[in-house]
Design a protein around this motif. Sequence first.
Motif, PDB file in Angstrom:
ATOM      1  N   UNK A  15      39.622  60.218  11.579  1.00 43.67           N
ATOM      2  CA  UNK A  15      39.363  60.476  12.991  1.00 43.67           C
ATOM      3  C   UNK A  15      40.192  59.576  13.906  1.00 43.67           C
ATOM      4  N   UNK A  16      40.840  58.564  13.340  1.00 40.30           N
ATOM      5  CA  UNK A  16      41.749  57.725  14.137  1.00 40.30           C
ATOM      6  C   UNK A  16      43.010  58.511  14.458  1.00 40.30           C
ATOM      7  N   UNK A  17      43.707  58.061  15.519  1.00 38.96           N
ATOM      8  CA  UNK A  17      44.898  58.757  15.983  1.00 38.96           C
ATOM      9  C   UNK A  17      46.143  57.961  15.634  1.00 38.96           C
ATOM     10  N   UNK A  18      47.154  58.648  15.121  1.00 38.65           N
ATOM     11  CA  UNK A  18      48.374  57.945  14.754  1.00 38.65           C
ATOM     12  C   UNK A  18      49.557  58.878  14.616  1.00 38.65           C
ATOM     13  N   UNK A  70      50.380  60.768  11.231  1.00 38.03           N
ATOM     14  CA  UNK A  70      50.018  62.174  11.040  1.00 38.03           C
ATOM     15  C   UNK A  70      50.954  63.012  11.902  1.00 38.03           C
ATOM     16  N   UNK A  71      51.075  64.291  11.592  1.00 36.63           N
ATOM     17  CA  UNK A  71      51.870  65.152  12.455  1.00 36.63           C
ATOM     18  C   UNK A  71      51.205  65.236  13.830  1.00 36.63           C
ATOM     19  N   UNK A  72      51.997  65.162  14.872  1.00 38.58           N
ATOM     20  CA  UNK A  72      51.470  65.187  16.233  1.00 38.58           C
ATOM     21  C   UNK A  72      52.519  65.709  17.186  1.00 38.58           C
ATOM     22  N   UNK A  73      52.441  65.262  18.427  1.00 36.37           N
ATOM     23  CA  UNK A  73      53.331  65.750  19.474  1.00 36.37           C
ATOM     24  C   UNK A  73      53.635  64.628  20.458  1.00 36.37           C
ATOM     25  N   UNK A  74      54.603  64.888  21.331  1.00 33.11           N
ATOM     26  CA  UNK A  74      54.929  63.979  22.418  1.00 33.11           C
ATOM     27  C   UNK A  74      55.158  64.802  23.683  1.00 33.11           C
ATOM     28  N   UNK A  75      54.570  64.362  24.783  1.00 38.47           N
ATOM     29  CA  UNK A  75      54.795  65.032  26.064  1.00 38.47           C
ATOM     30  C   UNK A  75      56.247  64.817  26.494  1.00 38.47           C
ATOM     31  N   UNK A  76      56.906  65.907  26.910  1.00 37.83           N
ATOM     32  CA  UNK A  76      58.300  65.804  27.353  1.00 37.83           C
ATOM     33  C   UNK A  76      58.482  66.113  28.832  1.00 37.83           C
ATOM     34  N   UNK A  77      57.542  66.888  29.424  1.00 37.59           N
ATOM     35  CA  UNK A  77      57.711  67.258  30.821  1.00 37.59           C
ATOM     36  C   UNK A  77      56.369  67.697  31.395  1.00 37.59           C
ATOM     37  N   UNK A  78      56.172  67.484  32.698  1.00 35.33           N
ATOM     38  CA  UNK A  78      54.979  67.963  33.399  1.00 35.33           C
ATOM     39  C   UNK A  78      55.440  68.962  34.456  1.00 35.33           C
ATOM     40  N   UNK A  79      54.882  70.174  34.418  1.00 37.40           N
ATOM     41  CA  UNK A  79      55.281  71.178  35.401  1.00 37.40           C
ATOM     42  C   UNK A  79      54.649  70.881  36.759  1.00 37.40           C
ATOM     43  N   UNK A  80      55.142  71.535  37.784  1.00 36.19           N
ATOM     44  CA  UNK A  80      54.598  71.341  39.129  1.00 36.19           C
ATOM     45  C   UNK A  80      53.105  71.677  39.178  1.00 36.19           C
ATOM     46  N   UNK A  81      52.666  72.588  38.301  1.00 36.25           N
ATOM     47  CA  UNK A  81      51.262  72.999  38.285  1.00 36.25           C
ATOM     48  C   UNK A  81      50.419  72.171  37.313  1.00 36.25           C
ATOM     49  N   UNK A  82      51.005  71.140  36.696  1.00 37.97           N
ATOM     50  CA  UNK A  82      50.228  70.229  35.871  1.00 37.97           C
ATOM     51  C   UNK A  82      50.147  70.576  34.400  1.00 37.97           C
ATOM     52  N   UNK A  83      50.929  71.555  33.944  1.00 38.85           N
ATOM     53  CA  UNK A  83      50.953  71.895  32.529  1.00 38.85           C
ATOM     54  C   UNK A  83      51.988  71.040  31.800  1.00 38.85           C
ATOM     55  N   UNK A  84      51.713  70.705  30.533  1.00 42.27           N
ATOM     56  CA  UNK A  84      52.543  69.759  29.788  1.00 42.27           C
ATOM     57  C   UNK A  84      53.400  70.488  28.754  1.00 42.27           C
ATOM     58  N   UNK A  85      54.704  70.268  28.805  1.00 42.08           N
ATOM     59  CA  UNK A  85      55.574  70.675  27.707  1.00 42.08           C
ATOM     60  C   UNK A  85      55.567  69.556  26.666  1.00 42.08           C
ATOM     61  N   UNK A  86      55.834  69.916  25.419  1.00 39.91           N
ATOM     62  CA  UNK A  86      55.716  68.913  24.360  1.00 39.91           C
ATOM     63  C   UNK A  86      56.734  69.131  23.259  1.00 39.91           C
ATOM     64  N   UNK A 159      51.942  60.155  23.424  1.00 39.82           N
ATOM     65  CA  UNK A 159      51.646  60.966  22.235  1.00 39.82           C
ATOM     66  C   UNK A 159      50.470  61.900  22.440  1.00 39.82           C
ATOM     67  N   UNK A 160      50.459  62.953  21.631  1.00 34.05           N
ATOM     68  CA  UNK A 160      49.390  63.943  21.629  1.00 34.05           C
ATOM     69  C   UNK A 160      48.992  64.172  20.175  1.00 34.05           C
ATOM     70  N   UNK A 161      47.690  64.251  19.904  1.00 35.40           N
ATOM     71  CA  UNK A 161      47.219  64.405  18.524  1.00 35.40           C
ATOM     72  C   UNK A 161      46.200  65.532  18.430  1.00 35.40           C
ATOM     73  N   UNK A 162      46.038  66.120  17.238  1.00 26.66           N
ATOM     74  CA  UNK A 162      45.011  67.139  17.030  1.00 26.66           C
ATOM     75  C   UNK A 162      43.607  66.545  17.139  1.00 26.66           C
ATOM     76  N   UNK A 163      42.649  67.403  17.397  1.00 29.23           N
ATOM     77  CA  UNK A 163      41.241  67.009  17.434  1.00 29.23           C
ATOM     78  C   UNK A 163      40.506  67.759  16.328  1.00 29.23           C
ATOM     79  N   UNK A 164      39.855  67.019  15.434  1.00 27.02           N
ATOM     80  CA  UNK A 164      39.091  67.639  14.354  1.00 27.02           C
ATOM     81  C   UNK A 164      38.125  66.620  13.774  1.00 27.02           C
TER      82      UNK A 164
END
Length: 358
Positions: A15-18, A70-86, A159-164
């Motif tokens: 349950x830890x994030x890495x 663990x496999x995860x993601x990284x935020x790369x951009x924030x759109x004008x409407x607040x959505x995150x590309x990754x 960073x961005x990680x899965x939730x489970x």
Amino acid sequence: MADAFQLALWKRLTEAHGAPGFEGEVRAIMKEYIAHYTDEIVFDNLGSMFGVHRGDENGPRIMVAGHMDEVGFMVTRISDKGFLSFQPLGGWWGQVLLAQRVRVLTAAGPIEGVISSIPPHVLSNEQRNKPMEIKDMYIDIGADSRQEAERWGVRPGVPVVPVSPFTIMKDGRKIMAKAWDNRYGCALAIELLKELHERPAHPNVVFAGATVQEEVGTRGATTAAHLVDPDIFIALDASPAGDIPGVRDGFGKLGDGLLMRIYDRVMITHPGLRDFLIDICEREGIKYQFYVAQGGTDAGAVHLHNSGVPSAVIGLPARYIHSHTAIIDQDDYQAARQLLFQVIRKLDRAAWDAIRSY
């Protein structure tokens, strides 16, 4: 079956994030446990960590490692409407991502989100028949603007990680959780140090712990090998189980024992070390199954260190790795645990000389 110590350890680690490059939370948990079992802890400059137990200083130096990331993601951009590309960190298949919950880890605290999924009601026929590519997905955190997301602490590079959640399944043996690849190896390295603390006699010097950034090219294994300079390396890693519908001629069935990897795309297992492991399994009645992999592990990097390091993988089959949730069988973990403990007890100077002269 697992005891209370193991269950608590597995739950905390899975349950830890890495995400790769952001392993600090996992490393803190490992350091907390390892410090109970040895006063000697070493780190490389990327964050890989090992507890050291010194038995016979004339015996081989054995490096035993899981990997924290663990496999995860990284935020790369924030759109004008607040959505995150990754950007994916590690090997993701796009079809496992849509509508999955994620956690964005900002300096101000975690933010819950979900990966974009367009309802079928508004999809064109062309869209329905074409898988969405990861580059076209985004993360929705409920922000209404870029400025609002930034006020919450979101920045490119976080960073961005899965939730489970950690879940014991109905049969009592199988456990569902995120990041079995590779908190399995982290847990088993900790258990080895616990075993050597409680029964300290062993004919070698052991460095047990975990590397970083395995999922993005075994980077931590390379630097950790320079730190430890081992004679022998044992990777502890989870591999995809081949016992699910749709997989033809797959290797690795849950409940059939540990994985004895004989070949992957970056390493042919050293035959002397392979036979040493198989002989122990046969003598001790430890269940094992042969494994051929399309991927690779930290052993692919460490076995090329200096003039060469005989290396092997004590593996474990896990269903659905590199997704939000994976499933292992406790019996396979216990088989891997039994083999690892026996290897450390039996791998003395004579055994090492026989392995490298094979």
